[in-house]
Design a protein around this motif. Structure first.
Motif, PDB file in Angstrom:
ATOM      1  N   SER A   1      75.892  21.372  28.711  1.00  6.73           N
ATOM      2  CA  SER A   1      75.867  22.800  29.031  1.00  6.73           C
ATOM      3  C   SER A   1      75.021  23.141  30.247  1.00  6.73           C
ATOM      4  CB  SER A   1      75.373  23.603  27.823  1.00  6.73           C
ATOM      5  OG  SER A   1      74.104  23.146  27.405  1.00  6.73           O
ATOM      6  N   ASP A   2      74.022  22.319  30.576  1.00  8.79           N
ATOM      7  CA  ASP A   2      73.212  22.609  31.764  1.00  8.79           C
ATOM      8  C   ASP A   2      74.041  22.536  33.042  1.00  8.79           C
ATOM      9  OD1 ASP A   2      70.624  23.089  30.589  1.00  8.79           O
ATOM     10  OD2 ASP A   2      70.546  20.954  30.126  1.00  8.79           O
ATOM     11  N   SER A   3      75.090  21.726  33.036  1.00  9.68           N
ATOM     12  CA  SER A   3      75.946  21.660  34.223  1.00  9.68           C
ATOM     13  C   SER A   3      76.667  22.984  34.454  1.00  9.68           C
ATOM     14  CB  SER A   3      76.968  20.525  34.094  1.00  9.68           C
ATOM     15  OG  SER A   3      76.394  19.295  34.458  1.00  9.68           O
ATOM     16  N   THR A   4      77.086  23.636  33.379  1.00  7.97           N
ATOM     17  CA  THR A   4      77.704  24.949  33.538  1.00  7.97           C
ATOM     18  C   THR A   4      76.696  25.936  34.107  1.00  7.97           C
ATOM     19  OG1 THR A   4      79.224  24.531  31.706  1.00  7.97           O
ATOM     20  CG2 THR A   4      78.912  26.823  32.341  1.00  7.97           C
ATOM     21  N   ARG A   5      75.460  25.866  33.623  1.00  6.02           N
ATOM     22  CA  ARG A   5      74.418  26.763  34.151  1.00  6.02           C
ATOM     23  C   ARG A   5      74.161  26.503  35.629  1.00  6.02           C
ATOM     24  NH1 ARG A   5      71.934  30.274  31.329  1.00  6.02           N
ATOM     25  NH2 ARG A   5      72.146  30.308  29.058  1.00  6.02           N
ATOM     26  N   ALA A   6      74.202  25.247  36.047  1.00  6.61           N
ATOM     27  CA  ALA A   6      73.934  24.917  37.447  1.00  6.61           C
ATOM     28  C   ALA A   6      75.143  25.199  38.345  1.00  6.61           C
ATOM     29  CB  ALA A   6      73.521  23.454  37.566  1.00  6.61           C
TER      30      ALA A   6
ATOM     31  N   ARG B   1      71.604  21.685  20.224  1.00  6.55           N
ATOM     32  CA  ARG B   1      70.894  21.563  21.498  1.00  6.55           C
ATOM     33  C   ARG B   1      70.580  20.093  21.728  1.00  6.55           C
ATOM     34  NH1 ARG B   1      72.461  25.874  21.410  1.00  6.55           N
ATOM     35  NH2 ARG B   1      71.549  27.859  22.064  1.00  6.55           N
ATOM     36  N   PRO B   2      70.575  19.640  22.985  1.00  3.72           N
ATOM     37  CA  PRO B   2      70.194  18.246  23.238  1.00  3.72           C
ATOM     38  C   PRO B   2      68.761  17.986  22.784  1.00  3.72           C
ATOM     39  CG  PRO B   2      71.275  19.212  25.160  1.00  3.72           C
ATOM     40  CD  PRO B   2      70.999  20.339  24.212  1.00  3.72           C
ATOM     41  N   ASP B   3      68.520  16.792  22.242  1.00  3.00           N
ATOM     42  CA  ASP B   3      67.164  16.395  21.887  1.00  3.00           C
ATOM     43  C   ASP B   3      66.375  16.015  23.136  1.00  3.00           C
ATOM     44  OD1 ASP B   3      67.165  16.243  18.787  1.00  3.00           O
ATOM     45  OD2 ASP B   3      69.027  15.259  19.384  1.00  3.00           O
ATOM     46  N   LEU B   4      67.085  15.566  24.168  1.00  2.00           N
ATOM     47  CA  LEU B   4      66.456  15.179  25.433  1.00  2.00           C
ATOM     48  C   LEU B   4      67.480  15.335  26.543  1.00  2.00           C
ATOM     49  CD1 LEU B   4      64.146  13.851  27.095  1.00  2.00           C
ATOM     50  CD2 LEU B   4      65.143  11.633  26.469  1.00  2.00           C
ATOM     51  N   THR B   5      67.056  15.941  27.645  1.00  4.43           N
ATOM     52  CA  THR B   5      67.907  16.054  28.827  1.00  4.43           C
ATOM     53  C   THR B   5      67.201  15.392  29.999  1.00  4.43           C
ATOM     54  OG1 THR B   5      68.993  18.094  28.105  1.00  4.43           O
ATOM     55  CG2 THR B   5      68.995  17.629  30.465  1.00  4.43           C
ATOM     56  N   LEU B   6      67.875  14.429  30.614  1.00  7.81           N
ATOM     57  CA  LEU B   6      67.349  13.712  31.770  1.00  7.81           C
ATOM     58  C   LEU B   6      68.070  14.214  33.007  1.00  7.81           C
ATOM     59  CD1 LEU B   6      67.573  10.322  29.944  1.00  7.81           C
ATOM     60  CD2 LEU B   6      65.414  11.416  30.579  1.00  7.81           C
ATOM     61  N   ILE B   7      67.324  14.804  33.925  1.00  4.46           N
ATOM     62  CA  ILE B   7      67.921  15.350  35.143  1.00  4.46           C
ATOM     63  C   ILE B   7      67.666  14.377  36.285  1.00  4.46           C
ATOM     64  CG2 ILE B   7      67.834  17.232  36.819  1.00  4.46           C
ATOM     65  CD1 ILE B   7      67.272  19.112  34.492  1.00  4.46           C
TER      66      ILE B   7
ATOM     67  N   PHE C   1      69.283  22.776  38.964  1.00  6.24           N
ATOM     68  CA  PHE C   1      68.879  21.780  37.966  1.00  6.24           C
ATOM     69  C   PHE C   1      67.355  21.693  37.860  1.00  6.24           C
ATOM     70  CE2 PHE C   1      73.199  19.738  38.371  1.00  6.24           C
ATOM     71  CZ  PHE C   1      73.536  19.878  37.023  1.00  6.24           C
ATOM     72  N   LEU C   2      66.674  21.748  39.002  1.00  3.84           N
ATOM     73  CA  LEU C   2      65.211  21.687  38.965  1.00  3.84           C
ATOM     74  C   LEU C   2      64.628  22.927  38.298  1.00  3.84           C
ATOM     75  CD1 LEU C   2      64.471  20.162  42.492  1.00  3.84           C
ATOM     76  CD2 LEU C   2      64.347  19.023  40.261  1.00  3.84           C
TER      77      LEU C   2
ATOM     78  N   ILE D   1      66.123  24.630  35.900  1.00  2.01           N
ATOM     79  CA  ILE D   1      66.381  24.438  34.473  1.00  2.01           C
ATOM     80  C   ILE D   1      65.307  23.544  33.867  1.00  2.01           C
ATOM     81  CG2 ILE D   1      67.947  23.302  32.838  1.00  2.01           C
ATOM     82  CD1 ILE D   1      70.273  24.298  34.652  1.00  2.01           C
ATOM     83  N   ALA D   2      64.970  22.471  34.572  1.00  2.00           N
ATOM     84  CA  ALA D   2      63.951  21.545  34.073  1.00  2.00           C
ATOM     85  C   ALA D   2      62.590  22.226  33.965  1.00  2.00           C
ATOM     86  CB  ALA D   2      63.857  20.334  34.997  1.00  2.00           C
ATOM     87  N   ALA D   3      62.246  23.024  34.955  1.00  2.00           N
ATOM     88  CA  ALA D   3      60.947  23.702  34.936  1.00  2.00           C
ATOM     89  C   ALA D   3      60.866  24.726  33.809  1.00  2.00           C
ATOM     90  CB  ALA D   3      60.710  24.378  36.280  1.00  2.00           C
ATOM     91  N   ALA D   4      61.987  25.362  33.507  1.00  2.00           N
ATOM     92  CA  ALA D   4      62.000  26.400  32.474  1.00  2.00           C
ATOM     93  C   ALA D   4      62.006  25.830  31.063  1.00  2.00           C
ATOM     94  CB  ALA D   4      63.218  27.303  32.665  1.00  2.00           C
ATOM     95  N   ASP D   5      62.384  24.558  30.910  1.00  2.00           N
ATOM     96  CA  ASP D   5      62.473  23.961  29.577  1.00  2.00           C
ATOM     97  C   ASP D   5      61.919  22.536  29.625  1.00  2.00           C
ATOM     98  OD1 ASP D   5      63.062  23.389  26.969  1.00  2.00           O
ATOM     99  OD2 ASP D   5      65.201  23.839  27.094  1.00  2.00           O
ATOM    100  N   ALA D   6      60.631  22.439  29.939  1.00  2.00           N
ATOM    101  CA  ALA D   6      59.997  21.130  30.105  1.00  2.00           C
ATOM    102  C   ALA D   6      59.893  20.367  28.793  1.00  2.00           C
ATOM    103  CB  ALA D   6      58.614  21.299  30.721  1.00  2.00           C
ATOM    104  N   GLY D   7      59.951  21.063  27.680  1.00  2.00           N
ATOM    105  CA  GLY D   7      59.903  20.379  26.399  1.00  2.00           C
ATOM    106  C   GLY D   7      61.131  19.544  26.128  1.00  2.00           C
ATOM    107  N   ARG D   8      62.260  19.924  26.722  1.00  2.00           N
ATOM    108  CA  ARG D   8      63.520  19.204  26.531  1.00  2.00           C
ATOM    109  C   ARG D   8      63.906  18.372  27.739  1.00  2.00           C
ATOM    110  NH1 ARG D   8      68.765  20.641  28.089  1.00  2.00           N
ATOM    111  NH2 ARG D   8      68.099  22.751  28.648  1.00  2.00           N
ATOM    112  N   CYS D   9      63.587  18.855  28.935  1.00  2.00           N
ATOM    113  CA  CYS D   9      64.079  18.247  30.172  1.00  2.00           C
ATOM    114  C   CYS D   9      63.016  17.400  30.866  1.00  2.00           C
ATOM    115  CB  CYS D   9      64.543  19.329  31.144  1.00  2.00           C
ATOM    116  SG  CYS D   9      65.851  20.399  30.505  1.00  2.00           S
ATOM    117  N   VAL D  10      63.449  16.293  31.446  1.00  2.00           N
ATOM    118  CA  VAL D  10      62.582  15.445  32.260  1.00  2.00           C
ATOM    119  C   VAL D  10      63.332  15.134  33.548  1.00  2.00           C
ATOM    120  CG1 VAL D  10      61.369  13.254  32.453  1.00  2.00           C
ATOM    121  CG2 VAL D  10      61.464  14.432  30.244  1.00  2.00           C
ATOM    122  N   VAL D  11      62.670  15.339  34.679  1.00  2.00           N
ATOM    123  CA  VAL D  11      63.270  15.035  35.977  1.00  2.00           C
ATOM    124  C   VAL D  11      63.000  13.568  36.313  1.00  2.00           C
ATOM    125  CG1 VAL D  11      63.285  15.560  38.444  1.00  2.00           C
ATOM    126  CG2 VAL D  11      63.033  17.408  36.770  1.00  2.00           C
ATOM    127  N   ILE D  12      64.054  12.854  36.679  1.00  2.00           N
ATOM    128  CA  ILE D  12      63.972  11.438  37.046  1.00  2.00           C
ATOM    129  C   ILE D  12      64.305  11.306  38.528  1.00  2.00           C
ATOM    130  CG2 ILE D  12      64.902   9.128  36.643  1.00  2.00           C
ATOM    131  CD1 ILE D  12      63.425  10.157  34.216  1.00  2.00           C
TER     132      ILE D  12
END
Length: 234
Positions: free
Chosen positions: A112-117, A142-148, A188-189, A191-202
């Protein structure tokens, strides 16, 4: 439509699986890294499946062909977002939820984050529209973990061009201009900043093996290390 993330009632039932999603712009290497991640999950004794969006189920794959062909583009980002949501419902109902209920982990190339982006950030759809579509399509899932997987847009487009077969045409989104893809990266960045508990930027600009190690380190620390003794007997 997806069901709430609950475990089966009897004690003999398997624990519910985990949902990991990989996001990022074109050429970020998501499919390659999913292969590495599935291999490491398997070595850790965790049964996992790979899937993708749009697609991942029979009905969603039909919509994938329509969406990536570009025939919906003239109708605007809102129409695309609605079709992505329809594909996501079929994907969740027929692939993701059955696997999670069976105790399998699911690793999805986009969600779903791709639709948001793509339609929200780059397409500038009202966030309230996207929120409504998410409520309908995802339910409580909801995803347990999102890797961006993050890298400069120009580099991603160069990678995408190198992997195309001779004579292969650009899909609906690869054909957009650099400004569009730079907007995607920024979305995408955000999204990651707004939901750091779920998202990690790689850092996807790093060598492939280093990216795979970084992904495994995050997945291990967040989803495996803490519950390992209880759930997997590690």
């Amino acid at each position: 439509m997806s069901e709430p993330q609950t475990k089966a009632g009897d004690g003999a039932a398997r624990l519910r699986g985990k949902l990991i999603t990989l996001e990022g712009g074109e050429g970020a290497g998501k499919s390659t890294q999913i292969g590495h991640l599935l291999g490491r999950l398997g070595a850790a004794g965790i049964e996992a499946i790979a899937t993708r969006e749009p697609g991942g189920s029979e009905g969603a794959e039909i919509l994938r062909k329509i969406l990536l062909s570009g025939v919906v583009k003239p109708l605007g980002p809102a129409a695309e977002a609605i079709l992505f949501a329809a594909a996501r419902i079929d994907h969740i109902d027929n692939t993701i939820e059955p696997a999670l209920r069976a105790g399998k982990w699911v690793v999805s190339d986009r969600f779903s984050d791709s639709t948001r982006a793509y339609q929200g950030g780059a397409g500038e759809i009202d966030p309230r529209v996207l929120n409504g579509l998410e409520r309908v399509a995802l339910g409580d899932l909801r995803p347990d973990l999102t890797l961006i997987l993050d890298l400069p847009a120009e580099e991603g487009l160069r990678r995408a061009a190198r992997r195309r077969a001779p004579g292969e045409t650009l899909d609906r989104f690869e054909g957009e201009d650099l400004r569009f893809h730079e907007s995607l990266r920024a979305s995408f960045l955000a999204i990651a900043a707004a939901d750091a508990g779920r998202c990690v930027v790689i850092n996807a600009s790093a060598p492939e093996a280093e990216v795979a190690d970084a992904i495994w380190r995050v997945a291990s620390e967040r989803l495996i290390a803490a519950p390992a003794e209880q759930e997997y007997g590690a």
